[in-house]
Design an enzyme around this catalytic site. Structure first.
Site, PDB file in Angstrom:
ATOM      1  N   CYS A   2       0.861  -1.177   0.000  1.00 53.85           N
ATOM      2  CA  CYS A   2       0.000   0.000   0.000  1.00 53.85           C
ATOM      3  C   CYS A   2       0.900   1.229   0.000  1.00 53.85           C
ATOM      4  O   CYS A   2       2.110   1.114   0.133  1.00 53.85           O
ATOM      5  CB  CYS A   2      -0.868   0.030   1.255  1.00 53.85           C
ATOM      6  N   ARG A  27       1.188   1.737  -6.048  1.00 52.75           N
ATOM      7  CA  ARG A  27       1.380   0.713  -5.015  1.00 52.75           C
ATOM      8  C   ARG A  27       0.074   0.020  -4.626  1.00 52.75           C
ATOM      9  O   ARG A  27       0.090  -0.943  -3.863  1.00 52.75           O
ATOM     10  CB  ARG A  27       1.981   1.356  -3.757  1.00 52.75           C
ATOM     11  N   TRP A  76      -4.055  -1.529  -1.034  1.00 55.50           N
ATOM     12  CA  TRP A  76      -4.120  -2.735  -1.870  1.00 55.50           C
ATOM     13  C   TRP A  76      -4.488  -3.834  -0.884  1.00 55.50           C
ATOM     14  O   TRP A  76      -3.677  -4.246  -0.064  1.00 55.50           O
ATOM     15  CB  TRP A  76      -2.772  -2.984  -2.531  1.00 55.50           C
ATOM     16  N   ASN A 102       1.109  -0.151   6.353  1.00 59.94           N
ATOM     17  CA  ASN A 102       1.468  -0.943   5.175  1.00 59.94           C
ATOM     18  C   ASN A 102       2.113  -2.223   5.698  1.00 59.94           C
ATOM     19  O   ASN A 102       2.989  -2.151   6.548  1.00 59.94           O
ATOM     20  CB  ASN A 102       2.460  -0.136   4.315  1.00 59.94           C
ATOM     21  N   GLY A 103       1.673  -3.391   5.233  1.00 56.44           N
ATOM     22  CA  GLY A 103       2.272  -4.646   5.707  1.00 56.44           C
ATOM     23  C   GLY A 103       1.193  -5.605   6.176  1.00 56.44           C
ATOM     24  O   GLY A 103       0.003  -5.397   5.916  1.00 56.44           O
ATOM     25  N   GLU A 499       5.759 -19.752 -21.769  1.00 52.80           N
ATOM     26  CA  GLU A 499       5.727 -18.451 -21.109  1.00 52.80           C
ATOM     27  C   GLU A 499       6.845 -17.546 -21.646  1.00 52.80           C
ATOM     28  O   GLU A 499       6.633 -16.355 -21.875  1.00 52.80           O
ATOM     29  CB  GLU A 499       5.840 -18.650 -19.584  1.00 52.80           C
ATOM     30  N   LYS A 503       6.228 -13.957 -23.422  1.00 49.99           N
ATOM     31  CA  LYS A 503       6.855 -12.710 -22.954  1.00 49.99           C
ATOM     32  C   LYS A 503       7.526 -11.998 -24.112  1.00 49.99           C
ATOM     33  O   LYS A 503       7.388 -10.796 -24.274  1.00 49.99           O
ATOM     34  CB  LYS A 503       7.910 -12.971 -21.855  1.00 49.99           C
ATOM     35  N   GLU A 506       4.867 -10.565 -26.752  1.00 48.83           N
ATOM     36  CA  GLU A 506       3.956  -9.481 -26.367  1.00 48.83           C
ATOM     37  C   GLU A 506       4.660  -8.147 -26.180  1.00 48.83           C
ATOM     38  O   GLU A 506       4.053  -7.099 -26.375  1.00 48.83           O
ATOM     39  CB  GLU A 506       3.130  -9.842 -25.126  1.00 48.83           C
ATOM     40  N   HIS A 522       8.565 -33.350 -35.509  1.00 46.59           N
ATOM     41  CA  HIS A 522       7.255 -33.608 -36.119  1.00 46.59           C
ATOM     42  C   HIS A 522       6.782 -32.397 -36.935  1.00 46.59           C
ATOM     43  O   HIS A 522       5.601 -32.280 -37.229  1.00 46.59           O
ATOM     44  CB  HIS A 522       6.235 -33.971 -35.040  1.00 46.59           C
ATOM     45  N   LYS A 621      -4.007  -4.378 -19.369  1.00 48.13           N
ATOM     46  CA  LYS A 621      -3.625  -5.134 -18.174  1.00 48.13           C
ATOM     47  C   LYS A 621      -4.749  -6.034 -17.698  1.00 48.13           C
ATOM     48  O   LYS A 621      -4.524  -7.109 -17.189  1.00 48.13           O
ATOM     49  CB  LYS A 621      -3.200  -4.152 -17.073  1.00 48.13           C
TER      50      LYS A 621
HETATM   51  C1  F6R Z   1       0.765 -11.916 -20.377  1.00 50.43           C
HETATM   52  C2  F6R Z   1      -0.408 -11.527 -19.622  1.00 50.43           C
HETATM   53  C3  F6R Z   1      -1.715 -12.062 -20.034  1.00 50.43           C
HETATM   54  C4  F6R Z   1      -2.561 -12.412 -18.807  1.00 50.43           C
HETATM   55  C5  F6R Z   1      -3.981 -12.817 -19.238  1.00 50.43           C
HETATM   56  C6  F6R Z   1      -4.811 -13.256 -18.060  1.00 50.43           C
HETATM   57  O1  F6R Z   1       1.922 -11.353 -19.856  1.00 50.43           O
HETATM   58  O2  F6R Z   1      -0.325 -10.779 -18.688  1.00 50.43           O
HETATM   59  O3  F6R Z   1      -1.571 -13.169 -20.868  1.00 50.43           O
HETATM   60  O4  F6R Z   1      -1.934 -13.453 -18.118  1.00 50.43           O
HETATM   61  O5  F6R Z   1      -4.605 -11.734 -19.868  1.00 50.43           O
HETATM   62  O6  F6R Z   1      -4.959 -12.231 -17.148  1.00 50.43           O
HETATM   63  P1  F6R Z   1      -5.358 -12.533 -15.642  1.00 50.43           P
HETATM   64  O7  F6R Z   1      -4.273 -13.327 -15.038  1.00 50.43           O
HETATM   65  O8  F6R Z   1      -5.494 -11.164 -15.033  1.00 50.43           O
HETATM   66  O9  F6R Z   1      -6.658 -13.276 -15.677  1.00 50.43           O
END
Ligand code: F6R
Length: 626
Positions: A2, A27, A76, A102-103, A499, A503, A506, A522, A621
């Protein structure tokens, strides 16, 4: 995680606190509040609002309060859903003490029960209100000395905290203390103003002179006087070291890192410890001679029987969370011998899936707001399954919709590319598999103890990998001018290859594919030539010899290989162009280490290409549309 602010000075505190909270919003941002101390022995003026700081600002703006001392907080959630009641500051039952924190107070339940027996009544679900009333209790019984009351109360507290406390009888000071959670005091040139923050962001505009509280210190900060700083352990006076800082605001909110993504990558050791705190515990043996580990997951309290009876587990998730789910499948199948399927939530919801009453559906989501995952949960509930959430966003839609679940507690993730949430999700899945495997008797006590212990040392091992940042930055040149890349792994490292590829694509917009290494012959092997960079995840455990053979197949087609290997590997180095060594760990926990260089690599490639790392094009996000 937080944000805390405080101000003692000559100007109206409210606008300064609100500005500071805006700067700390990265935060956490589920609710915010301020408390003002305008006159001795007058009630505090408190404003709290759910949601972003702008909601709080709207509530305060018309009143234009004149008080020149105040504290504020952007939250948070960790204990209790995001709501006005759970928002900070928290007021003690007597109304004489107010606090921001915070904590996490780990023993808050015990303290709460003790205070309830003494007649305290609680309004919120937070651990912070417990701490506030504990201070109040000591304060009322010890001649209303705030500094002494805070220090005595903290003696009974187990956990992490940064706190700022005010007393209503004296509007010229605040008391602050820290343990394992940062706190900074800014000092104006002429000592007439003090600025408090969980980092220096809110104060750099006003002063460059700051005092960083050390762990276990408590400070009385009084208008017009020097700071009185004391060590909590022995009440000895501590030196007040005023440091000059020279950082701009943007850099500070990112903790000095150029982007949130790299900050979040480097945050992972701390986040993992936060995720395991109070969950993997060392307990004294019955004999009293030694200690052993236990996994404590409160989510299992009422649902353990149902979980261990599950005929079948279905994991639903999207993107990075889906990759964590694939690792969860291996963990649960190996430790619990229960069959697990992993489904893309977006496919599951429209596939008329076979879900039976005794099935358990695990939904994994960082944001807790992903529309497809939410819809998959609703479908699973209609079909009568128990739905278990693994979520970061406290009080989010998915956290509310699931029957029970475990928060990953890694703090807000701001970079669009998920990093610390992934390691948090895998950590929770490992703890869940351990707890269930132990209850089912499908893992041996030795395996259980060894895995618990290894989890506790993984954060240090991640730190060792992070030390290779400069080298990984150099290696990123191998990818920056390419249009394609392949990521290959087997067993636990296959989801890590997926993964790693996600990364890279994207944030660097390079087409990358993850594959199980043995599948190359294959079809995809046809893609390999001297222009194709290939990342192999080839740690010592699992099918190491087999992946070495896969590497040779690629090398003989002139593919350019970067391999992530275990420390001391003396085979892969002869086949590959470059190797990155990572510490040894148990096979089941390898993804927690092998994913780290992948995250760093993708980051450095995107930076080398001059791209917007934290906000890649076309992505959001939180994906709240299907
Ligand atoms: C990739 C990424 C996305 C999320 C996906 C699911 O770096 O962030 O692939 O993992 O959109 O999002 P959440 O986890 O918020 O359901």
């Amino acid at each position: 995680m937080c944000g805390i602010v405080g101000y003692i000075g000559t100007r109206p505190a409210a606008p300064m606190l609100i500005k500071g909270l805006h700067q700390l919003e990265y935060r956490g941002y589920d609710s915010a509040g301020i408390a003002l101390n305008h006159e001795n022995n007058q009630p505090f003026i408190i404003y709290k609002e759910k949601g972003k700081v702008s909601n709080l600002e709207t509530a305060v703006i018309n009143d234009q309060p004149a008080a020149t001392v105040g504290i504020g907080h952007t939250r948070w959630a960790t204990h209790g859903e995001p709501s006005t009641t759970n928002a900070h500051p928290h007021l003690s039952m007597s109304g004489e003490i107010v606090i921001v924190h915070n904590g996490i107070i780990e023993n808050y339940k015990e303290l709460k029960e003790q205070l309830e027996r003494k007649g305290y009544v609680f309004k919120s679900q937070t651990d912070t209100e417990v701490l506030c009333n504990l201070i109040d209790y000591v304060y009322q019984r010890n001649g209303r000395q705030l500094m002494a009351a805070v220090s005595r109360a903290l003696y009974h507290v187990i956990g992490a905290y940064a706190i700022v406390v005010m007393e209503c009888k004296d509007s010229s000071h605040v008391v602050c203390a820290r343990k394992a959670s940062p706190l900074v005091i800014g000092v104006s040139e002429d000592n007439t103003e003090y600025f408090i923050g969980s980092d220096a962001t809110p104060m750099v505009e006003y002063t460059k002179r700051v005092v960083y509280l050390d762990d276990g210190q408590i400070a009385d900060v009084r208008r017009g006087e020097d700071i009185n700083l004391i060590n909590l352990s022995d009440h000895s006076a501590a030196d007040v070291n005023v440091k000059e800082i020279n950082l701009d605001i943007a850099a500070l909110s990112k903790g000095g890192y150029p982007h949130y993504m790299i900050k979040e990558i480097f945050d992972q050791p701390r986040c993992m410890r936060d995720c395991m705190r109070g969950r993997i515990v060392r307990v004294r043996d019955y004999s009293g001679n030694g200690e052993h580990y236990e996994v404590h997951l409160s989510a299992l309290k009422n649902f353990k029987a149902k979980l261990i009876r599950a005929r079948h587990v279905i994991i639903v998730a999207c993107g990075t969370s889906w990759h964590a789910g694939l690792i969860g499948k291996h963990l649960i199948e190996q430790m619990c011998r229960i069959r697990v399927e992993v489904e893309y939530a977006s496919e599951f919801r429209y596939s008329n899936p076979v879900v039976e009453k005794d099935d358990v559906v695990i939904a994994i989501s960082q944001s807790g707001e992903t529309a497809d995952t939410l819809a998959a949960i609703q479908l699973a509930k209609e079909k009568g399954a128990l739905v278990f959430g693994i979520v970061n966003g406290v009080g989010s839609s998915i956290a509310r919709e699931t029957d029970t679940g475990i928060y990953i507690h890694v703090g807000p993730e701001i970079g669009v590319a998920s990093t610390k949430a992934f390691t948090g999700q895998v950590t929770v899945l490992a703890m869940l598999a351990l707890a269930l495997g132990n209850a089912l008797g499908t893992i041996t006590e030795e395996e259980y103890q060894q895995t618990c212990h290894e989890l506790t040392v993984i954060p240090d091992k991640i730190n060792q990998i992070l030390e290779q940042n400069d080298r990984i930055k150099e290696l990123s040149a191998m990818f920056a001018d390419r249009h394609n890349a392949l990521y290959l792994g087997r067993g636990f490292n296959y989801p890590v290859a997926l993964e790693g590829a996600l990364k890279l694509k994207e944030i660097s917009y390079i087409h990358a594919e993850g594959y199980p290494a043995a599948e190359m012959k294959h079809g995809p092997l046809a893609l390999v030539d001297e222009h194709m960079p290939i990342v192999f995840v080839a740690t010592h455990q699992g099918q190491y010899q087999k992946i070495i053979s896969n590497m040779q197949e690629v090398q003989s087609r002139k593919g350019r290989i970067l391999a992530i290997v275990s420390e001391g590997d003396n085979v892969a180095g002869h086949i590959c162009e470059h190797v990155i060594e990572i510490p040894h760990t148990l096979n089941a926990l390898v993804p927690l280490l092998s994913v780290i260089p992948m995250q760093m690599l993708a980051y450095h490639v995107a930076v080398a290409k001059g791209l917007n790392v934290d906000m890649p094009r076309n992505l959001a996000k939180s994906v709240t549309v299907e």
